[in-house]
Design a protein around this motif. Structure first.
Motif, short mmCIF file in Angstrom:
data_model
loop_
_atom_site.label_atom_id
_atom_site.label_comp_id
_atom_site.label_asym_id
_atom_site.label_seq_id
_atom_site.Cartn_x
_atom_site.Cartn_y
_atom_site.Cartn_z
N ILE A 6 0.85 -1.18 0.00
CA ILE A 6 0.00 0.00 0.00
C ILE A 6 0.89 1.24 0.00
N PRO A 7 0.64 2.16 -0.93
CA PRO A 7 1.43 3.39 -0.94
C PRO A 7 1.33 4.14 0.39
N ALA A 8 2.41 4.75 0.80
CA ALA A 8 2.47 5.45 2.09
C ALA A 8 1.40 6.53 2.21
N GLU A 9 1.08 7.21 1.11
CA GLU A 9 0.08 8.29 1.18
C GLU A 9 -1.33 7.76 1.43
N ASP A 10 -1.56 6.46 1.19
CA ASP A 10 -2.88 5.86 1.43
C ASP A 10 -3.03 5.30 2.84
N MET A 11 -1.93 5.12 3.55
CA MET A 11 -1.97 4.50 4.87
C MET A 11 -2.82 5.25 5.91
N PRO A 12 -2.82 6.59 5.92
CA PRO A 12 -3.70 7.27 6.91
C PRO A 12 -5.18 6.93 6.70
N TYR A 13 -5.59 6.72 5.47
CA TYR A 13 -6.99 6.37 5.18
C TYR A 13 -7.29 4.94 5.60
N ILE A 14 -6.34 4.05 5.38
CA ILE A 14 -6.51 2.65 5.80
C ILE A 14 -6.63 2.60 7.32
N GLN A 15 -5.76 3.35 8.01
CA GLN A 15 -5.80 3.39 9.48
C GLN A 15 -7.11 4.00 9.97
N ALA A 16 -7.58 5.03 9.29
CA ALA A 16 -8.85 5.66 9.68
C ALA A 16 -10.02 4.70 9.49
N LEU A 17 -10.02 3.93 8.41
CA LEU A 17 -11.06 2.91 8.21
C LEU A 17 -10.99 1.86 9.33
N ARG A 18 -9.76 1.46 9.67
CA ARG A 18 -9.56 0.46 10.73
C ARG A 18 -10.14 0.97 12.06
N GLU A 19 -9.99 2.27 12.32
CA GLU A 19 -10.49 2.85 13.58
C GLU A 19 -12.01 2.85 13.66
N THR A 20 -12.70 2.80 12.54
CA THR A 20 -14.16 2.81 12.57
C THR A 20 -14.75 1.42 12.84
N ILE A 21 -13.93 0.39 12.77
CA ILE A 21 -14.42 -0.98 12.91
C ILE A 21 -14.90 -1.28 14.33
N ARG A 22 -14.13 -0.92 15.32
CA ARG A 22 -14.45 -1.32 16.71
C ARG A 22 -15.86 -0.90 17.12
N SER A 23 -16.22 0.34 16.87
CA SER A 23 -17.54 0.82 17.29
C SER A 23 -18.58 0.72 16.19
N GLY A 24 -18.13 0.48 14.97
CA GLY A 24 -19.02 0.56 13.82
C GLY A 24 -18.99 1.98 13.30
N VAL A 25 -19.19 2.17 12.03
CA VAL A 25 -19.03 3.49 11.43
C VAL A 25 -20.03 4.51 11.98
N MET A 26 -21.25 4.08 12.27
CA MET A 26 -22.27 5.01 12.76
C MET A 26 -21.93 5.57 14.14
N ALA A 27 -21.25 4.79 14.95
CA ALA A 27 -20.94 5.20 16.33
C ALA A 27 -19.48 5.60 16.51
N SER A 28 -18.75 5.75 15.43
CA SER A 28 -17.32 6.04 15.53
C SER A 28 -17.07 7.39 16.20
N PRO A 29 -16.36 7.39 17.33
CA PRO A 29 -16.09 8.65 18.03
C PRO A 29 -15.01 9.49 17.36
N THR A 30 -14.30 8.93 16.39
CA THR A 30 -13.20 9.65 15.76
C THR A 30 -13.52 10.15 14.35
N LEU A 31 -14.71 9.87 13.86
CA LEU A 31 -15.02 10.17 12.46
C LEU A 31 -14.91 11.67 12.13
N GLU A 32 -15.34 12.53 13.03
CA GLU A 32 -15.28 13.98 12.75
C GLU A 32 -13.85 14.51 12.65
N ARG A 33 -12.88 13.75 13.14
CA ARG A 33 -11.47 14.15 13.08
C ARG A 33 -10.69 13.28 12.08
N SER A 34 -11.39 12.48 11.34
CA SER A 34 -10.78 11.50 10.45
C SER A 34 -10.46 12.10 9.08
N PRO A 35 -9.38 11.62 8.44
CA PRO A 35 -9.11 12.06 7.07
C PRO A 35 -10.18 11.56 6.08
#
Length: 161
Positions: A6-35
């Motif tokens: 995965i290109p380095a410039e895409d990794m922040p988006y992959i990590q941000a998607l990964r962060e939405t998994i635990r709570s589910g996208v609808m309940a993600s507490p980090t989405l408003e600060r996400s790339p």
């Protein structure tokens, strides 16, 4: 299995998607600060001056559309489970983890899936989101530019009359 490059410039988006998994996208507490809310398709559909909350809501709608219309079979089902959409909304994370692993192999646990297959899947979802801006064209515009060679757009064929 080969490791996904995965290109380095895409990794922040992959990590941000990964962060939405635990709570589910609808309940993600980090989405408003996400790339993810700065993806071109989200900015286009929410408007340039939209608040982070509005862009988060638009991102969720775009994600749902991409899952339903751009991903297929196991890719779509995996995304629905991982991001807690539809019947998986509100389901405990362990149950969603188990469902995803079993979708790929009846003998797998989350530990088997969470490494390379998860990263590869998140990259597929990200690429679909990234490409969505190019596909978000009004159908009438797309048809107007798709006139076959040798045909004038002003003349109707016998089938069109």
């Amino acid at each position: 299995m080969d490791t996904v490059q995965i290109p380095a410039e895409d990794m922040p988006y992959i990590q941000a998607l990964r962060e939405t998994i635990r709570s589910g996208v609808m309940a993600s507490p980090t989405l408003e600060r996400s790339p993810l809310i700065d993806l071109p398709i989200v900015k286009q559909q929410s408007g340039a001056s939209a608040s982070p909350s509005k862009r988060a809501h638009v991102f969720i709608e775009v994600l749902r559309r991409v899952i339903q219309q751009r991903l297929e079979y196991k890719e779509a089902e995996t995304a629905i489970i991982l991001f807690g959409i539809g019947k998986y909304a509100g389901l405990p994370i362990q149950a969603r983890y188990e469902a995803v692993a079993k979708l790929f192999n009846p003998h797998w646990t989350w530990e088997n899936y969470r490494k390379e297959p998860l990263t590869r899947h998140l990259y597929v979802v990200y690429l679909a989101l990234k490409r969505e801006i190019e596909l978000d064209v009004a159908p009438s515009t797309a048809l107007a530019t798709a006139t076959p060679p040798g045909k004038s757009p002003r003349h109707k064929s016998a089938a069109q009359r």
